[in-house]
Motif scaffolding. Structure first.
Motif, PDB file in Angstrom:
ATOM      1  N   GLY A 156       4.325   2.246 -24.576  1.00 20.13           N
ATOM      2  CA  GLY A 156       3.827   2.631 -23.063  1.00 20.13           C
ATOM      3  C   GLY A 156       2.292   2.383 -23.242  1.00 20.13           C
ATOM      4  O   GLY A 156       1.511   1.557 -22.544  1.00 20.13           O
ATOM      5  N   ALA A 157       1.663   2.681 -24.613  1.00 23.34           N
ATOM      6  CA  ALA A 157       0.426   2.706 -24.709  1.00 23.34           C
ATOM      7  C   ALA A 157      -0.048   1.347 -25.064  1.00 23.34           C
ATOM      8  O   ALA A 157      -1.202   0.795 -24.588  1.00 23.34           O
ATOM      9  N   THR A 158       0.853   0.481 -25.984  1.00 22.81           N
ATOM     10  CA  THR A 158       0.308  -0.849 -26.048  1.00 22.81           C
ATOM     11  C   THR A 158       0.457  -1.774 -24.902  1.00 22.81           C
ATOM     12  O   THR A 158      -0.466  -2.639 -24.557  1.00 22.81           O
ATOM     13  N   ASN A 159       1.316  -1.485 -23.974  1.00 24.67           N
ATOM     14  CA  ASN A 159       1.275  -2.175 -22.353  1.00 24.67           C
ATOM     15  C   ASN A 159       0.054  -1.544 -21.662  1.00 24.67           C
ATOM     16  O   ASN A 159      -0.566  -2.587 -21.223  1.00 24.67           O
ATOM     17  N   LEU A 160      -0.355  -0.477 -21.870  1.00 27.69           N
ATOM     18  CA  LEU A 160      -1.513  -0.093 -21.063  1.00 27.69           C
ATOM     19  C   LEU A 160      -2.695  -0.516 -21.517  1.00 27.69           C
ATOM     20  O   LEU A 160      -3.512  -1.145 -20.728  1.00 27.69           O
ATOM     21  N   GLU A 161      -2.853  -0.490 -22.732  1.00 26.08           N
ATOM     22  CA  GLU A 161      -3.955  -1.391 -23.544  1.00 26.08           C
ATOM     23  C   GLU A 161      -4.247  -2.960 -23.241  1.00 26.08           C
ATOM     24  O   GLU A 161      -5.181  -3.148 -22.996  1.00 26.08           O
ATOM     25  N   GLY A 204       0.195  -0.528 -14.858  1.00 22.93           N
ATOM     26  CA  GLY A 204      -0.330   0.592 -15.435  1.00 22.93           C
ATOM     27  C   GLY A 204       0.473   1.806 -15.185  1.00 22.93           C
ATOM     28  O   GLY A 204       0.760   2.625 -16.098  1.00 22.93           O
ATOM     29  N   TYR A 205       0.938   2.100 -14.124  1.00 21.47           N
ATOM     30  CA  TYR A 205       1.880   3.209 -13.741  1.00 21.47           C
ATOM     31  C   TYR A 205       3.224   3.093 -14.442  1.00 21.47           C
ATOM     32  O   TYR A 205       3.721   4.159 -14.934  1.00 21.47           O
ATOM     33  N   LYS A 206       3.674   1.903 -14.654  1.00 22.91           N
ATOM     34  CA  LYS A 206       5.180   1.802 -15.283  1.00 22.91           C
ATOM     35  C   LYS A 206       4.779   1.954 -16.860  1.00 22.91           C
ATOM     36  O   LYS A 206       5.570   2.561 -17.557  1.00 22.91           O
ATOM     37  N   ALA A 207       3.520   1.610 -17.388  1.00 23.82           N
ATOM     38  CA  ALA A 207       3.225   1.942 -18.678  1.00 23.82           C
ATOM     39  C   ALA A 207       2.979   3.600 -19.040  1.00 23.82           C
ATOM     40  O   ALA A 207       3.427   3.991 -20.053  1.00 23.82           O
ATOM     41  N   ALA A 208       2.569   4.046 -18.083  1.00 23.07           N
ATOM     42  CA  ALA A 208       2.295   5.630 -17.962  1.00 23.07           C
ATOM     43  C   ALA A 208       3.719   6.388 -17.900  1.00 23.07           C
ATOM     44  O   ALA A 208       4.169   7.186 -18.607  1.00 23.07           O
ATOM     45  N   ALA A 209       4.502   5.645 -17.225  1.00 21.93           N
ATOM     46  CA  ALA A 209       5.905   6.462 -17.294  1.00 21.93           C
ATOM     47  C   ALA A 209       6.570   6.064 -18.329  1.00 21.93           C
ATOM     48  O   ALA A 209       7.732   6.908 -18.965  1.00 21.93           O
ATOM     49  N   GLN A 253       0.899  -1.190  -0.032  1.00 22.58           N
ATOM     50  CA  GLN A 253      -0.212  -0.223   0.159  1.00 22.58           C
ATOM     51  C   GLN A 253       0.874   1.107  -0.227  1.00 22.58           C
ATOM     52  O   GLN A 253       0.662   2.271  -0.662  1.00 22.58           O
ATOM     53  N   THR A 254       2.049   1.198   0.612  1.00 23.58           N
ATOM     54  CA  THR A 254       2.891   2.276   0.689  1.00 23.58           C
ATOM     55  C   THR A 254       3.346   2.588  -0.744  1.00 23.58           C
ATOM     56  O   THR A 254       3.531   3.726  -0.856  1.00 23.58           O
ATOM     57  N   ASN A 255       3.781   1.301  -1.329  1.00 23.94           N
ATOM     58  CA  ASN A 255       4.527   1.835  -2.588  1.00 23.94           C
ATOM     59  C   ASN A 255       3.326   2.360  -3.767  1.00 23.94           C
ATOM     60  O   ASN A 255       3.601   3.250  -4.359  1.00 23.94           O
ATOM     61  N   LEU A 256       2.113   1.810  -3.525  1.00 26.63           N
ATOM     62  CA  LEU A 256       0.983   2.398  -4.287  1.00 26.63           C
ATOM     63  C   LEU A 256       0.863   3.718  -4.051  1.00 26.63           C
ATOM     64  O   LEU A 256       0.519   4.509  -5.083  1.00 26.63           O
ATOM     65  N   GLU A 257       0.638   4.049  -2.893  1.00 27.48           N
ATOM     66  CA  GLU A 257       0.439   5.436  -2.551  1.00 27.48           C
ATOM     67  C   GLU A 257       1.599   6.456  -2.906  1.00 27.48           C
ATOM     68  O   GLU A 257       1.595   7.521  -3.426  1.00 27.48           O
ATOM     69  N   SER A 258       2.793   6.003  -2.584  1.00 27.06           N
ATOM     70  CA  SER A 258       4.129   6.650  -3.277  1.00 27.06           C
ATOM     71  C   SER A 258       3.829   6.809  -4.735  1.00 27.06           C
ATOM     72  O   SER A 258       4.206   8.011  -5.204  1.00 27.06           O
ATOM     73  N   ILE A 259       3.526   5.909  -5.264  1.00 28.81           N
ATOM     74  CA  ILE A 259       3.537   5.886  -6.963  1.00 28.81           C
ATOM     75  C   ILE A 259       2.596   6.928  -7.402  1.00 28.81           C
ATOM     76  O   ILE A 259       2.442   7.854  -8.483  1.00 28.81           O
ATOM     77  N   ARG A 260       1.149   6.769  -6.527  1.00 31.04           N
ATOM     78  CA  ARG A 260       0.038   7.326  -7.141  1.00 31.04           C
ATOM     79  C   ARG A 260       0.289   9.113  -6.804  1.00 31.04           C
ATOM     80  O   ARG A 260      -0.025   9.863  -7.592  1.00 31.04           O
ATOM     81  N   THR A 261       0.947   9.503  -5.521  1.00 30.93           N
ATOM     82  CA  THR A 261       1.366  10.727  -5.215  1.00 30.93           C
ATOM     83  C   THR A 261       2.283  11.224  -6.200  1.00 30.93           C
ATOM     84  O   THR A 261       2.178  12.473  -6.605  1.00 30.93           O
ATOM     85  N   LEU A 265      -6.736   1.799 -13.695  1.00 28.33           N
ATOM     86  CA  LEU A 265      -5.965   1.777 -15.084  1.00 28.33           C
ATOM     87  C   LEU A 265      -6.928   2.677 -16.045  1.00 28.33           C
ATOM     88  O   LEU A 265      -6.133   3.243 -16.942  1.00 28.33           O
ATOM     89  N   ARG A 266      -8.231   2.707 -15.893  1.00 27.82           N
ATOM     90  CA  ARG A 266      -9.092   3.736 -16.623  1.00 27.82           C
ATOM     91  C   ARG A 266      -8.731   5.073 -16.165  1.00 27.82           C
ATOM     92  O   ARG A 266      -8.429   5.928 -17.138  1.00 27.82           O
ATOM     93  N   VAL A 267      -8.470   5.329 -15.104  1.00 28.33           N
ATOM     94  CA  VAL A 267      -8.083   6.604 -14.861  1.00 28.33           C
ATOM     95  C   VAL A 267      -6.484   6.982 -15.319  1.00 28.33           C
ATOM     96  O   VAL A 267      -6.395   8.110 -15.746  1.00 28.33           O
ATOM     97  N   ILE A 268      -5.673   6.048 -15.309  1.00 29.97           N
ATOM     98  CA  ILE A 268      -4.415   6.136 -15.696  1.00 29.97           C
ATOM     99  C   ILE A 268      -4.491   6.608 -17.296  1.00 29.97           C
ATOM    100  O   ILE A 268      -3.964   7.609 -17.849  1.00 29.97           O
TER     101      ILE A 268
END
Length: 158
Positions: free
Chosen positions: A79-84, A55-60, A16-24, A96-99
């Motif tokens: 990145g778009a291919t990975n996210l799709e 999904g965040y890695k694809a956004a990166a 959760q801490t990792n997810l919160e960190s990446i979200r922030t 994932l949809r928000v990203i």
């Protein structure tokens, strides 16, 4: 038995801490090149195979094109291919949809990766109420600064 419960709680808290960190970091990434690079660095360090983290890695990968001079088209395409692929495999994961919505509304129109804006916006509003408080707060923060979502739609989130 207590050891197992303690271990599982620690593991979940760590995740959760990792997810919160990446979200922030993601929420701040668009504000400057330094913040973009910080987000990319955080995302690249993640080794978790959770679809949201991926999904965040694809956004990166896509955002890397914003701060580099070489291979920009390739970075966006990869990145778009990975996210799709992630969304196709996990169509009900709201984050994932928000990203994808945030990426698509911020990319220049000339890139051509904008085909899911309406679909993702509808998905977000239709599934918002079922999310946990942390994710609701994160989504609301995104929605309030979104260019795609109207003022009347923004007012409907609680």
């Amino acid at each position: 038995m207590n050891f197992i419960v303690s271990f599982l709680a620690s593991f979940l808290l760590f995740f959760q801490t990792n997810l919160e960190s990446i979200r922030t970091s993601y929420a701040k990434a668009n504000s400057s090149a330094t913040n973009t690079q910080n987000f990319i660095t955080i995302a690249e360090k993640e080794t978790d195979s959770d679809p949201v983290i991926l999904g965040y890695k694809a956004a990166a990968q896509i955002m890397q094109a914003k701060i580099t001079k070489q291979n920009r088209k390739s970075l966006v395409k990869t990145g778009a291919t990975n996210l799709e692929r992630l969304i196709k495999s996990n169509p009900n994961i709201l984050e994932l949809r928000v990203i994808r919505l945030s990426i698509q509304e911020n990319l220049p129109k000339i890139v051509g990766y904008r085909g899911n804006l309406k679909e993702d916006k509808n998905f977000i509003f239709n599934n918002y109420a079922q999310q946990n408080t942390s994710l609701k707060n994160y989504i609301k923060q995104f929605v309030m600064q979104s260019k795609t979502i109207s003022a009347s739609e923004k007012a409907t989130l609680k």
